[in-house]
Scaffold this motif. Sequence first.
Motif, PDB file in Angstrom:
ATOM      1  N   ASN A 108       0.587  -0.824  -0.506  1.00 17.93           N
ATOM      2  CA  ASN A 108       0.075  -0.064   0.123  1.00 17.93           C
ATOM      3  C   ASN A 108       1.049   1.237   0.076  1.00 17.93           C
ATOM      4  N   PRO A 109       1.089   1.725  -1.011  1.00 16.55           N
ATOM      5  CA  PRO A 109       2.040   2.737  -1.255  1.00 16.55           C
ATOM      6  C   PRO A 109       1.277   3.824   0.345  1.00 16.55           C
ATOM      7  N   ILE A 110       0.107   4.747   0.334  1.00 13.94           N
ATOM      8  CA  ILE A 110      -0.537   5.951   1.486  1.00 13.94           C
ATOM      9  C   ILE A 110       0.253   5.289   2.965  1.00 13.94           C
ATOM     10  N   GLU A 111       0.903   4.012   3.099  1.00 17.02           N
ATOM     11  CA  GLU A 111       1.230   3.724   4.211  1.00 17.02           C
ATOM     12  C   GLU A 111       2.883   3.607   4.172  1.00 17.02           C
ATOM     13  N   LEU A 112       3.665   4.465   3.247  1.00 17.76           N
ATOM     14  CA  LEU A 112       4.956   5.476   3.132  1.00 17.76           C
ATOM     15  C   LEU A 112       4.627   6.603   2.529  1.00 17.76           C
ATOM     16  N   ILE A 113       3.972   7.083   2.290  1.00 18.91           N
ATOM     17  CA  ILE A 113       3.380   8.574   2.497  1.00 18.91           C
ATOM     18  C   ILE A 113       3.011   8.884   3.823  1.00 18.91           C
ATOM     19  N   TRP A 114       2.114   8.353   5.039  1.00 20.63           N
ATOM     20  CA  TRP A 114       1.805   8.470   6.030  1.00 20.63           C
ATOM     21  C   TRP A 114       3.068   8.564   6.415  1.00 20.63           C
ATOM     22  N   SER A 115       4.993   8.019   6.504  1.00 21.93           N
ATOM     23  CA  SER A 115       5.802   8.001   6.780  1.00 21.93           C
ATOM     24  C   SER A 115       6.662   9.085   7.040  1.00 21.93           C
ATOM     25  N   VAL A 116       6.427   9.782   4.907  1.00 23.25           N
ATOM     26  CA  VAL A 116       6.844  11.093   5.311  1.00 23.25           C
ATOM     27  C   VAL A 116       5.882  12.404   6.351  1.00 23.25           C
ATOM     28  N   LEU A 117       4.714  12.041   5.673  1.00 24.76           N
ATOM     29  CA  LEU A 117       3.999  12.675   6.625  1.00 24.76           C
ATOM     30  C   LEU A 117       4.341  12.639   8.071  1.00 24.76           C
ATOM     31  N   ILE A 164       5.360  16.544  10.547  1.00 26.59           N
ATOM     32  CA  ILE A 164       4.888  16.805  11.541  1.00 26.59           C
ATOM     33  C   ILE A 164       5.801  16.472  12.572  1.00 26.59           C
ATOM     34  N   ALA A 165       6.940  16.163  12.440  1.00 21.40           N
ATOM     35  CA  ALA A 165       7.499  15.816  13.807  1.00 21.40           C
ATOM     36  C   ALA A 165       8.501  17.054  13.771  1.00 21.40           C
ATOM     37  N   VAL A 166       9.211  17.101  12.869  1.00 21.18           N
ATOM     38  CA  VAL A 166      10.183  18.586  12.567  1.00 21.18           C
ATOM     39  C   VAL A 166       9.501  19.971  12.652  1.00 21.18           C
ATOM     40  N   LYS A 167       8.504  20.496  12.673  1.00 22.00           N
ATOM     41  CA  LYS A 167       7.684  21.636  12.832  1.00 22.00           C
ATOM     42  C   LYS A 167       7.212  21.808  14.302  1.00 22.00           C
ATOM     43  N   ASN A 168       6.494  20.327  14.700  1.00 28.15           N
ATOM     44  CA  ASN A 168       5.924  20.044  16.059  1.00 28.15           C
ATOM     45  C   ASN A 168       7.497  19.965  17.390  1.00 28.15           C
ATOM     46  N   VAL A 169       7.751  21.077  16.933  1.00 29.70           N
ATOM     47  CA  VAL A 169       8.568  21.031  18.160  1.00 29.70           C
ATOM     48  C   VAL A 169       8.282  21.560  19.754  1.00 29.70           C
ATOM     49  N   GLY A 170       7.561  22.721  19.727  1.00 28.00           N
ATOM     50  CA  GLY A 170       7.343  22.839  20.850  1.00 28.00           C
ATOM     51  C   GLY A 170       6.075  21.736  21.544  1.00 28.00           C
ATOM     52  N   GLU A 172       2.179  21.560  20.685  1.00 38.33           N
ATOM     53  CA  GLU A 172       2.011  22.318  21.385  1.00 38.33           C
ATOM     54  C   GLU A 172       0.125  22.480  20.151  1.00 38.33           C
ATOM     55  N   ALA A 173      -0.418  22.316  21.710  1.00 34.96           N
ATOM     56  CA  ALA A 173      -1.848  21.065  20.721  1.00 34.96           C
ATOM     57  C   ALA A 173      -2.576  22.163  19.652  1.00 34.96           C
ATOM     58  N   LYS A 174      -2.310  23.376  20.159  1.00 33.53           N
ATOM     59  CA  LYS A 174      -2.713  24.540  19.623  1.00 33.53           C
ATOM     60  C   LYS A 174      -3.138  24.411  17.983  1.00 33.53           C
ATOM     61  N   ASN A 175      -1.528  24.327  18.097  1.00 27.29           N
ATOM     62  CA  ASN A 175      -1.241  24.564  16.527  1.00 27.29           C
ATOM     63  C   ASN A 175      -0.962  22.822  15.562  1.00 27.29           C
ATOM     64  N   ILE A 176      -1.176  21.773  16.018  1.00 24.68           N
ATOM     65  CA  ILE A 176      -1.039  20.251  15.499  1.00 24.68           C
ATOM     66  C   ILE A 176      -1.931  20.428  14.323  1.00 24.68           C
ATOM     67  N   VAL A 177      -3.204  20.963  14.451  1.00 22.65           N
ATOM     68  CA  VAL A 177      -3.807  21.145  13.226  1.00 22.65           C
ATOM     69  C   VAL A 177      -3.425  21.325  11.975  1.00 22.65           C
ATOM     70  N   LYS A 178      -2.833  23.066  12.257  1.00 21.53           N
ATOM     71  CA  LYS A 178      -1.773  23.816  11.286  1.00 21.53           C
ATOM     72  C   LYS A 178      -0.992  22.773  11.086  1.00 21.53           C
ATOM     73  N   ILE A 179      -0.186  22.162  11.571  1.00 20.75           N
ATOM     74  CA  ILE A 179       1.003  22.343  11.246  1.00 20.75           C
ATOM     75  C   ILE A 179       0.879  20.616  10.365  1.00 20.75           C
ATOM     76  N   GLU A 183      -2.228  19.965   8.503  1.00 20.01           N
ATOM     77  CA  GLU A 183      -2.387  20.881   7.620  1.00 20.01           C
ATOM     78  C   GLU A 183      -0.760  21.096   5.958  1.00 20.01           C
ATOM     79  N   GLU A 184       0.109  21.358   6.571  1.00 25.03           N
ATOM     80  CA  GLU A 184       0.724  22.125   6.199  1.00 25.03           C
ATOM     81  C   GLU A 184       1.441  21.057   5.219  1.00 25.03           C
ATOM     82  N   ALA A 185       1.327  19.981   6.109  1.00 20.73           N
ATOM     83  CA  ALA A 185       2.701  18.820   6.101  1.00 20.73           C
ATOM     84  C   ALA A 185       2.147  18.113   4.565  1.00 20.73           C
ATOM     85  N   PHE A 186       0.630  18.061   4.746  1.00 23.52           N
ATOM     86  CA  PHE A 186      -0.758  17.071   3.967  1.00 23.52           C
ATOM     87  C   PHE A 186      -0.316  17.956   2.074  1.00 23.52           C
TER      88      PHE A 186
END
Length: 235
Positions: A129-138, A142-148, A150-157, A159-162
């Motif tokens: 399933n190719p999407i499993e590989l895409i989830w890994s990239v995604l 997200i992990a790179v940007k979600n440094v702090g 912070e729950a309030k930023n996770i949705v924005k981060i 969406e940007e990753a998608f």
Amino acid sequence: MGFIPNAQLIFRSQSKSGDYHDDMNKNNFNKWLEEKLLPNLPPRSLIVMDNASYHTIAVNKAPTMSSTKDQMQNWIQSKGLTYLPTMVKAQLYEIVKEHKEPIKYEADLMLEKHGHKVVRLPPYHWDHNPIELIWSVLKRRIAVKNVGQEAKNIVKITEEAFSSITAEEWKKECKHVKKIEDKYYHEGISVDREIDNFIIELGGDDSDTADDTDESHVSDLDPLDDHTYSKRINF
């Protein structure tokens, strides 16, 4: 071609186990399928689906050997069939096996109703399933940007990753999966060939005996290693 437009679903997990899969059930999945995916799918699409429990809700489930005797009897009667009152479960199950239909799933019927087809992955083969590989990239993005954290930023981060994942990345992962499928296929041919070398055929001619040493009955021994030999014998 990338993610299906307007079909994204992001929700806050309410699970105390920490596993978001606990929040995704039949109702939530079918709601997403009907309201998000179906309106945006290209015509006559082929949907690759794994065997998650909420993907495999059967609409015509037949009894199994673990079902009660009453359940088997009721199922047989619902099909307009008959059984003898003296029959035990094993006999009732033979009737079930003979008359049960191929399993139909709710999700498949919903998709087929709109002109789409479903192909299901072999159990435990996420690598198809190719999407499993895409989830890994995604998740990495997200992990790179979600440094702090912070729950309030996770949705924005998220969406940007998608939006950062391109059609080219999808094509790359699809090609990678195709290589894996080809590898399995060619290995399967080799496995079939090797298994044939170990077949012991029973029920040969009456003249064939275990003591025969004729070359037509016993092949030469092929050493595989110090302790293993391949031999084909007709008894």
